[in-house]
Enzyme design. Sequence first.
Site, PDB file in Angstrom:
ATOM      1  N   ASP A  80       0.819  -1.122   0.021  1.00  0.00           N
ATOM      2  CA  ASP A  80      -0.071   0.030   0.106  1.00  0.00           C
ATOM      3  C   ASP A  80       0.918   1.206   0.171  1.00  0.00           C
ATOM      4  OD1 ASP A  80       0.873  -0.184   2.372  1.00  0.00           O
ATOM      5  OD2 ASP A  80      -0.942   0.155   3.529  1.00  0.00           O
ATOM      6  N   SER A  81       2.347   1.180  -0.029  1.00  0.00           N
ATOM      7  CA  SER A  81       3.074   2.345  -0.159  1.00  0.00           C
ATOM      8  C   SER A  81       3.156   2.901  -1.636  1.00  0.00           C
ATOM      9  CB  SER A  81       4.423   1.772   0.106  1.00  0.00           C
ATOM     10  OG  SER A  81       4.867   0.606  -0.749  1.00  0.00           O
ATOM     11  N   ASP A 119      -0.881  -6.126  -0.287  1.00  0.00           N
ATOM     12  CA  ASP A 119      -1.159  -5.466   1.103  1.00  0.00           C
ATOM     13  C   ASP A 119      -2.838  -5.541   1.116  1.00  0.00           C
ATOM     14  OD1 ASP A 119       0.779  -4.971   2.844  1.00  0.00           O
ATOM     15  OD2 ASP A 119       1.327  -2.974   2.089  1.00  0.00           O
ATOM     16  N   LYS A 149      -1.248  -9.475   2.802  1.00  0.00           N
ATOM     17  CA  LYS A 149      -0.478  -8.810   4.054  1.00  0.00           C
ATOM     18  C   LYS A 149      -1.272  -8.048   4.775  1.00  0.00           C
ATOM     19  CE  LYS A 149       3.396  -6.076   4.014  1.00  0.00           C
ATOM     20  NZ  LYS A 149       2.905  -4.846   4.711  1.00  0.00           N
ATOM     21  N   GLU A 151      -1.738  -5.392   8.786  1.00  0.00           N
ATOM     22  CA  GLU A 151      -0.872  -4.856   9.402  1.00  0.00           C
ATOM     23  C   GLU A 151      -1.486  -5.259  11.051  1.00  0.00           C
ATOM     24  OE1 GLU A 151      -0.406  -0.615   8.854  1.00  0.00           O
ATOM     25  OE2 GLU A 151       0.656  -0.793   7.052  1.00  0.00           O
ATOM     26  N   GLU A 218       8.931  -3.706  11.039  1.00  0.00           N
ATOM     27  CA  GLU A 218       9.182  -2.333  10.588  1.00  0.00           C
ATOM     28  C   GLU A 218       9.632  -1.505  11.595  1.00  0.00           C
ATOM     29  OE1 GLU A 218       6.538  -0.721   7.619  1.00  0.00           O
ATOM     30  OE2 GLU A 218       7.545   1.174   7.701  1.00  0.00           O
TER      31      GLU A 218
HETATM   32  N1  LIG Z   1       8.603   5.699   0.011  1.00  0.00           N
HETATM   33  C1  LIG Z   1       8.086   5.005   0.988  1.00  0.00           C
HETATM   34  N2  LIG Z   1       9.086   4.202   1.809  1.00  0.00           N
HETATM   35  C2  LIG Z   1       8.747   3.779   2.961  1.00  0.00           C
HETATM   36  O1  LIG Z   1       9.485   2.784   3.497  1.00  0.00           O
HETATM   37  C3  LIG Z   1       7.342   4.025   3.369  1.00  0.00           C
HETATM   38  C4  LIG Z   1       6.690   4.563   2.793  1.00  0.00           C
HETATM   39  N3  LIG Z   1       7.011   5.159   1.801  1.00  0.00           N
HETATM   40  N4  LIG Z   1       5.166   4.848   3.185  1.00  0.00           N
HETATM   41  C5  LIG Z   1       4.742   4.127   4.192  1.00  0.00           C
HETATM   42  C6  LIG Z   1       5.613   3.974   5.038  1.00  0.00           C
HETATM   43  C7  LIG Z   1       6.015   5.084   6.020  1.00  0.00           C
HETATM   44  N5  LIG Z   1       7.250   4.570   6.182  1.00  0.00           N
HETATM   45  C8  LIG Z   1       8.291   5.328   6.881  1.00  0.00           C
HETATM   46  C9  LIG Z   1       8.484   6.848   6.750  1.00  0.00           C
HETATM   47  C10 LIG Z   1       9.284   7.521   7.667  1.00  0.00           C
HETATM   48  C11 LIG Z   1      10.249   6.853   8.659  1.00  0.00           C
HETATM   49  C12 LIG Z   1      11.131   7.659   9.368  1.00  0.00           C
HETATM   50  O2  LIG Z   1      11.715   8.566   9.117  1.00  0.00           O
HETATM   51  N6  LIG Z   1      11.026   7.376  10.722  1.00  0.00           N
HETATM   52  C13 LIG Z   1      12.122   8.190  11.795  1.00  0.00           C
HETATM   53  C14 LIG Z   1      12.098   7.538  13.002  1.00  0.00           C
HETATM   54  C15 LIG Z   1      12.795   8.369  14.085  1.00  0.00           C
HETATM   55  C16 LIG Z   1      12.632   7.715  15.334  1.00  0.00           C
HETATM   56  O3  LIG Z   1      11.494   7.380  15.986  1.00  0.00           O
HETATM   57  O4  LIG Z   1      13.846   7.348  15.994  1.00  0.00           O
HETATM   58  C17 LIG Z   1      13.625   8.253  11.069  1.00  0.00           C
HETATM   59  O5  LIG Z   1      14.237   9.278  11.279  1.00  0.00           O
HETATM   60  O6  LIG Z   1      13.999   7.275  10.388  1.00  0.00           O
HETATM   61  C18 LIG Z   1      10.168   5.385   8.928  1.00  0.00           C
HETATM   62  C19 LIG Z   1       9.043   4.934   8.042  1.00  0.00           C
HETATM   63  C20 LIG Z   1       7.696   3.331   5.863  1.00  0.00           C
HETATM   64  N7  LIG Z   1       7.124   3.270   4.628  1.00  0.00           N
HETATM   65  C1  LIG Z   2       7.454  -1.633   3.123  1.00  0.00           C
HETATM   66  C2  LIG Z   2       6.477  -2.646   3.145  1.00  0.00           C
HETATM   67  C3  LIG Z   2       6.670  -3.808   4.099  1.00  0.00           C
HETATM   68  C4  LIG Z   2       4.883  -2.406   3.025  1.00  0.00           C
HETATM   69  O1  LIG Z   2       4.057  -2.711   3.754  1.00  0.00           O
HETATM   70  C5  LIG Z   2       4.680  -1.573   1.756  1.00  0.00           C
HETATM   71  O2  LIG Z   2       5.441  -1.205   1.204  1.00  0.00           O
HETATM   72  O3  LIG Z   2       3.443  -1.080   1.855  1.00  0.00           O
HETATM   73 MG   LIG Z   3       2.250  -1.629   3.469  1.00  0.00          MG
END
Ligand SMILES: Nc1nc(=O)c2c([nH]1)NC[C@@H]1CN(c3ccc(C(=O)N[C@@H](CCC(=O)O)C(=O)O)cc3)CN21
Ligand SMILES: CC(C)C(=O)C(=O)O
Ligand SMILES: [Mg+2]
Length: 301
Positions: A80-81, A119, A149, A151, A218
């Site tokens: 779903d990304s 998803d 899949k 969540e 994740e």
């Molecule tokens: N392009 C894309 N890639 C992804 O991996 C993704 C998506 N979209 N959309 C749905 C989710 C959103 N995701 C994300 C987006 C941002 C962070 C992130 O920046 N997290 C902080 C956490 C900091 C903390 O809590 O310590 C980071 O700085 O990494 C993590 C997962 C993963 N998924």
């Molecule tokens: C990054 C993976 C695990 C996902 O759920 C997605 O791409 O939607």
């Molecule tokens: Mg997903």
Amino acid sequence: MTQLSPAQKPAAGATAEPTAKPVKDNPKSLYGGTSSRRITVRDIAAAKERGEKWPMLTAYDAMTASVFDESGIPVLLVGDSMGNCHLGYESTVPVTLDEIAILSAAVVRGTKRALVVADLPFGSYQEGPVQALRSATRLVKEAGVSAVKLEGGERSAHQVELLVSSGIPVMAHVGLTPQSVHAYGGYPVQGRGEEAAQQLLRDAKAVQDAGAFAVVLEAVPAELAAEVTRSLHIPTVGIGAGVECDAQVLVWTDMAGFTAGRVPRFVKQYLQLRELLGGAARAFAEDVVGGAFPAEEHTFH
Ligand SMILES: Nc1nc(=O)c2c([nH]1)NC[C@@H]1CN(c3ccc(C(=O)N[C@@H](CCC(=O)O)C(=O)O)cc3)CN21
Ligand SMILES: CC(C)C(=O)C(=O)O
Ligand SMILES: [Mg+2]
């Protein structure tokens, strides 16, 4: 007490130490194997027993999926990304079951060998097991995916149980679950602190007990992901969960440097596709404006 010490022995295949047989010499290997029939969830289970790690990428269209399939990526996720990457939404929340179904069918058509997992989007399974079964059945029948899949850990265990008992393999997803972005107020790392770590372990065990064939972890600390990986008999698929997971997944547009703007810390870019494609578009535009395209060889008389 949960042992979060990083000093424990890594899972088989996690280090440079040679394992029993190099992956590329094993005809059964998920990556590098010689079998061209479609991968099944039984192949996934066998890989964990061999201690073999495997890669997973997302895909949202037939052409990209065929490239990954021909590259030997054994599992493709129609994530779903696609909401962020493909459809221009701000999050995965608006993605509909129709959108997942259309793009999943394209990915299935583009592949011969990869196991295709779709998803279940937000709102298509939260009402309960019956809604989950209705949604998943559509993806299996209409789009032709082999697994879905969803969540959630303990909170989604009843959904997992009914799907699995109905014959639909389920990949679970715990830790950071992006469909809950409004509840989190962002995308924070999960499982930090003893209580949160214990909850994550319970979540992973709950979906395993419910019959999931694999579980995505994740954005969780690597030490905790390693402990979950050792505790489960089903494979863990990490994204921002350290190197000791059984498998690793990335959003393909992140992996290829196609995503605009900042990408999460856990992303490694193996290509600068955004820059490359932009360069091609500018070269085409220059040719058109300057009259260099079409040339004689592109022209009918
Ligand atoms: N392009 C894309 N890639 C992804 O991996 C993704 C998506 N979209 N959309 C749905 C989710 C959103 N995701 C994300 C987006 C941002 C962070 C992130 O920046 N997290 C902080 C956490 C900091 C903390 O809590 O310590 C980071 O700085 O990494 C993590 C997962 C993963 N998924
Ligand atoms: C990054 C993976 C695990 C996902 O759920 C997605 O791409 O939607
Ligand atoms: Mg997903």
